[in-house]
Design a protein around this motif. Structure first.
Motif, PDB file in Angstrom:
ATOM      1  N   ARG A 183       0.866  -1.309   0.097  1.00  0.00           N
ATOM      2  CA  ARG A 183      -0.134  -0.079  -0.058  1.00  0.00           C
ATOM      3  C   ARG A 183       0.595   1.368  -0.124  1.00  0.00           C
ATOM      4  O   ARG A 183       0.319   2.188  -0.636  1.00  0.00           O
ATOM      5  CB  ARG A 183      -0.960  -0.039   1.160  1.00  0.00           C
ATOM      6  CG  ARG A 183      -2.024   1.290   1.205  1.00  0.00           C
ATOM      7  CD  ARG A 183      -2.716   0.742   2.481  1.00  0.00           C
ATOM      8  NE  ARG A 183      -3.967   1.793   2.448  1.00  0.00           N
ATOM      9  CZ  ARG A 183      -5.079   1.580   3.071  1.00  0.00           C
ATOM     10  NH1 ARG A 183      -5.335   0.644   3.923  1.00  0.00           N
ATOM     11  NH2 ARG A 183      -5.989   2.426   3.385  1.00  0.00           N
ATOM     12  N   PHE A 184       2.071   1.349   0.570  1.00  0.00           N
ATOM     13  CA  PHE A 184       2.811   2.405   0.851  1.00  0.00           C
ATOM     14  C   PHE A 184       4.249   2.208   0.046  1.00  0.00           C
ATOM     15  O   PHE A 184       5.363   2.319   0.792  1.00  0.00           O
ATOM     16  CB  PHE A 184       3.037   2.750   2.145  1.00  0.00           C
ATOM     17  CG  PHE A 184       1.780   3.032   2.968  1.00  0.00           C
ATOM     18  CD1 PHE A 184       0.995   4.008   2.409  1.00  0.00           C
ATOM     19  CD2 PHE A 184       1.205   2.136   3.824  1.00  0.00           C
ATOM     20  CE1 PHE A 184      -0.374   4.431   3.382  1.00  0.00           C
ATOM     21  CE2 PHE A 184       0.155   2.302   4.762  1.00  0.00           C
ATOM     22  CZ  PHE A 184      -0.568   3.446   4.432  1.00  0.00           C
ATOM     23  N   VAL A 185       4.156   1.862  -1.222  1.00  0.00           N
ATOM     24  CA  VAL A 185       5.129   1.780  -2.002  1.00  0.00           C
ATOM     25  C   VAL A 185       5.770   3.155  -2.256  1.00  0.00           C
ATOM     26  O   VAL A 185       5.156   4.041  -2.851  1.00  0.00           O
ATOM     27  CB  VAL A 185       5.242   1.034  -3.372  1.00  0.00           C
ATOM     28  CG1 VAL A 185       6.313   1.051  -3.945  1.00  0.00           C
ATOM     29  CG2 VAL A 185       4.565  -0.298  -3.146  1.00  0.00           C
ATOM     30  N   TYR A 186       7.057   3.754  -1.502  1.00  0.00           N
ATOM     31  CA  TYR A 186       7.480   4.889  -1.630  1.00  0.00           C
ATOM     32  C   TYR A 186       8.949   5.030  -1.900  1.00  0.00           C
ATOM     33  O   TYR A 186       9.365   5.896  -2.163  1.00  0.00           O
ATOM     34  CB  TYR A 186       7.031   5.667  -0.270  1.00  0.00           C
ATOM     35  CG  TYR A 186       6.887   6.951  -0.231  1.00  0.00           C
ATOM     36  CD1 TYR A 186       5.965   7.806  -1.112  1.00  0.00           C
ATOM     37  CD2 TYR A 186       7.730   7.738   0.689  1.00  0.00           C
ATOM     38  CE1 TYR A 186       5.848   9.123  -1.201  1.00  0.00           C
ATOM     39  CE2 TYR A 186       7.297   9.144   0.724  1.00  0.00           C
ATOM     40  CZ  TYR A 186       6.480   9.810  -0.336  1.00  0.00           C
ATOM     41  OH  TYR A 186       6.297  11.106  -0.178  1.00  0.00           O
ATOM     42  N   TYR A 187       9.698   4.010  -1.811  1.00  0.00           N
ATOM     43  CA  TYR A 187      11.124   4.069  -1.979  1.00  0.00           C
ATOM     44  C   TYR A 187      11.525   2.816  -3.198  1.00  0.00           C
ATOM     45  O   TYR A 187      10.676   1.927  -3.215  1.00  0.00           O
ATOM     46  CB  TYR A 187      11.771   3.583  -0.645  1.00  0.00           C
ATOM     47  CG  TYR A 187      11.459   4.688   0.275  1.00  0.00           C
ATOM     48  CD1 TYR A 187      12.105   6.011   0.114  1.00  0.00           C
ATOM     49  CD2 TYR A 187      10.731   4.515   1.354  1.00  0.00           C
ATOM     50  CE1 TYR A 187      11.849   6.987   1.196  1.00  0.00           C
ATOM     51  CE2 TYR A 187      10.357   5.503   2.263  1.00  0.00           C
ATOM     52  CZ  TYR A 187      10.996   6.636   2.239  1.00  0.00           C
ATOM     53  OH  TYR A 187      10.661   7.729   2.964  1.00  0.00           O
ATOM     54  N   GLN A 202       9.759  -0.490  -4.466  1.00  0.00           N
ATOM     55  CA  GLN A 202       9.404  -0.838  -5.836  1.00  0.00           C
ATOM     56  C   GLN A 202       9.844  -2.197  -6.164  1.00  0.00           C
ATOM     57  O   GLN A 202       9.244  -2.871  -6.993  1.00  0.00           O
ATOM     58  CB  GLN A 202       9.828   0.355  -6.525  1.00  0.00           C
ATOM     59  CG  GLN A 202       9.903   0.205  -8.012  1.00  0.00           C
ATOM     60  CD  GLN A 202       8.410   0.345  -8.544  1.00  0.00           C
ATOM     61  OE1 GLN A 202       7.688   1.052  -8.053  1.00  0.00           O
ATOM     62  NE2 GLN A 202       8.294  -0.255  -9.886  1.00  0.00           N
ATOM     63  N   ALA A 203      11.145  -2.441  -6.051  1.00  0.00           N
ATOM     64  CA  ALA A 203      11.913  -3.455  -6.496  1.00  0.00           C
ATOM     65  C   ALA A 203      11.189  -4.830  -6.027  1.00  0.00           C
ATOM     66  O   ALA A 203      10.929  -5.706  -6.882  1.00  0.00           O
ATOM     67  CB  ALA A 203      13.281  -3.540  -6.134  1.00  0.00           C
ATOM     68  N   ARG A 204      10.985  -4.693  -4.631  1.00  0.00           N
ATOM     69  CA  ARG A 204      10.264  -5.798  -4.057  1.00  0.00           C
ATOM     70  C   ARG A 204       8.676  -6.221  -4.651  1.00  0.00           C
ATOM     71  O   ARG A 204       8.552  -7.380  -5.018  1.00  0.00           O
ATOM     72  CB  ARG A 204      10.074  -5.717  -2.346  1.00  0.00           C
ATOM     73  CG  ARG A 204       9.599  -6.916  -1.896  1.00  0.00           C
ATOM     74  CD  ARG A 204       9.925  -6.722  -0.260  1.00  0.00           C
ATOM     75  NE  ARG A 204       9.101  -5.612   0.254  1.00  0.00           N
ATOM     76  CZ  ARG A 204       7.800  -5.959   0.770  1.00  0.00           C
ATOM     77  NH1 ARG A 204       7.549  -7.186   0.969  1.00  0.00           N
ATOM     78  NH2 ARG A 204       7.184  -4.820   1.195  1.00  0.00           N
ATOM     79  N   LEU A 207       5.587  -9.384  -8.183  1.00  0.00           N
ATOM     80  CA  LEU A 207       4.665  -9.731  -9.415  1.00  0.00           C
ATOM     81  C   LEU A 207       4.895 -10.487 -10.739  1.00  0.00           C
ATOM     82  O   LEU A 207       4.358 -11.239 -11.196  1.00  0.00           O
ATOM     83  CB  LEU A 207       4.128  -8.237  -9.951  1.00  0.00           C
ATOM     84  CG  LEU A 207       3.677  -7.433  -9.077  1.00  0.00           C
ATOM     85  CD1 LEU A 207       3.303  -5.955  -9.808  1.00  0.00           C
ATOM     86  CD2 LEU A 207       2.015  -7.787  -9.066  1.00  0.00           C
ATOM     87  N   ALA A 208       6.551 -10.386 -10.825  1.00  0.00           N
ATOM     88  CA  ALA A 208       7.006 -11.273 -11.808  1.00  0.00           C
ATOM     89  C   ALA A 208       6.803 -12.497 -11.477  1.00  0.00           C
ATOM     90  O   ALA A 208       6.713 -13.571 -12.435  1.00  0.00           O
ATOM     91  CB  ALA A 208       8.531 -10.732 -12.181  1.00  0.00           C
ATOM     92  N   GLN A 225      10.617 -10.350 -18.304  1.00  0.00           N
ATOM     93  CA  GLN A 225      11.848 -10.048 -17.747  1.00  0.00           C
ATOM     94  C   GLN A 225      11.810  -8.688 -16.933  1.00  0.00           C
ATOM     95  O   GLN A 225      11.082  -7.942 -17.542  1.00  0.00           O
ATOM     96  CB  GLN A 225      12.880 -10.069 -19.048  1.00  0.00           C
ATOM     97  CG  GLN A 225      13.404 -11.193 -19.362  1.00  0.00           C
ATOM     98  CD  GLN A 225      14.213 -11.138 -20.557  1.00  0.00           C
ATOM     99  OE1 GLN A 225      13.988 -10.372 -21.567  1.00  0.00           O
ATOM    100  NE2 GLN A 225      15.402 -11.703 -20.342  1.00  0.00           N
ATOM    101  N   VAL A 226      12.558  -8.615 -16.041  1.00  0.00           N
ATOM    102  CA  VAL A 226      12.564  -7.490 -15.315  1.00  0.00           C
ATOM    103  C   VAL A 226      13.750  -6.464 -15.804  1.00  0.00           C
ATOM    104  O   VAL A 226      14.939  -6.945 -15.605  1.00  0.00           O
ATOM    105  CB  VAL A 226      12.769  -7.569 -13.805  1.00  0.00           C
ATOM    106  CG1 VAL A 226      12.655  -6.193 -12.978  1.00  0.00           C
ATOM    107  CG2 VAL A 226      11.616  -8.421 -13.008  1.00  0.00           C
TER     108      VAL A 226
END
Length: 260
Positions: A18-22, A26-28, A33-34, A42-43
């Motif tokens: 909910r609080f993706v902020y850094y 984001q990478a996690r 999701l991948a 591919q990421v």
């Protein structure tokens, strides 16, 4: 069980992302999701792009939590709304400079032993710092619902998925190397009663921006200010592919005049 997958993902994102902020958050999110939804992708782009070589269309969505603001109207006309990201960046820069200046001023008041002025300067410095850094908007259901739809649309419609860090002020131009025939930009598609889109041709690529709004009795489209007032409404139906997205939306011929 299959028809509830989007609701399960929506609830999971609310709990864990909910609080993706850094960048690390984001990478996690993207790596998860991948693994879970797009294992054949591919990421790339330092964790901001999920891509497959056969895809010819790109979907863009903001994965960072909306920033909380303490000012602004309840809703905006489209023209004003489109300018808000640039204005917010300018305000944050000014507040950062003010916070830095207040640190030096506080040091001066400390040296002079002026406790009242020191207290005022520290409070102002704290407020300026919070505004410059930005706080996530906790009431962001429509934002999380948009992110949920983006994941399913990318998977079901064979599209690459690019995650924005925050909002942009205009349609993305040459964001990725010119390999796509169509770029779909999802802004908040559930923060309103109606869904609209605007498209334009850039070189050989068609760019479309989708967003939600409310139409007034005078046929004017207003965009709700989610940054200040938030949104806690869970959509009754999630859009899960590109065909649904286009069928449920109304095209605008231009953005400079939204009276239809």
């Amino acid at each position: 069980m299959n028809d509830k997958k989007e609701k399960i993902l929506f609830e999971y994102l609310l709990i864990h992302f909910r609080f993706v902020y850094y960048p690390k958050q984001q990478a996690r999110l993207v790596n998860w999701l991948a693994r879970q939804f797009l294992p054949e992708y591919q990421v790339k782009q330092k964790g901001f792009l999920l891509t497959k070589s056969t895809n010819k269309k790109l979907l863009i969505v903001n994965s960072f939590a909306p920033t909380k603001t303490f000012f602004g109207k309840r809703n905006y006309r489209i023209n004003t709304w489109l300018k808000l990201p640039k204005r917010m960046v300018l305000i944050q820069m000014i507040m950062l400079l003010l916070a830095i200046a207040l640190i030096f001023i506080s040091s001066y008041f400390w040296f002079k032993e002026w406790p009242l002025l020191l207290s005022m300067a520290v409070i102002l410095c704290a407020v300026s710092s919070l505004i410059s850094i930005g706080l996530p908007q906790s009431k962001c259901f429509s934002h999380m619902a948009t992110l949920t739809s983006a994941i399913f649309i990318a998977r079901n419609s064979n599209m690459d998925l690019f995650f924005l860090k925050g909002e942009m002020s205009e349609l993305p131009k040459r964001l990725i190397a010119n390999r796509y025939s169509e770029i779909i930009w999802l802004r908040d598609i559930y923060n309103g009663n109606k869904l609209y889109f605007y498209d334009q041709k850039v070189s050989s690529c068609t760019e479309k921006m989708f967003f939600a709004g409310d139409k007034t009795t005078t046929n004017e489209i207003l965009i709700n200010n989610i940054n200040r007032y938030g949104n806690e409404k869970v959509p009754k139906k999630f859009l899960l592919n590109l065909e649904q997205l286009e069928n449920y939306s109304k095209q605008l011929s231009r953005l400079s005049n939204n009276r239809k």
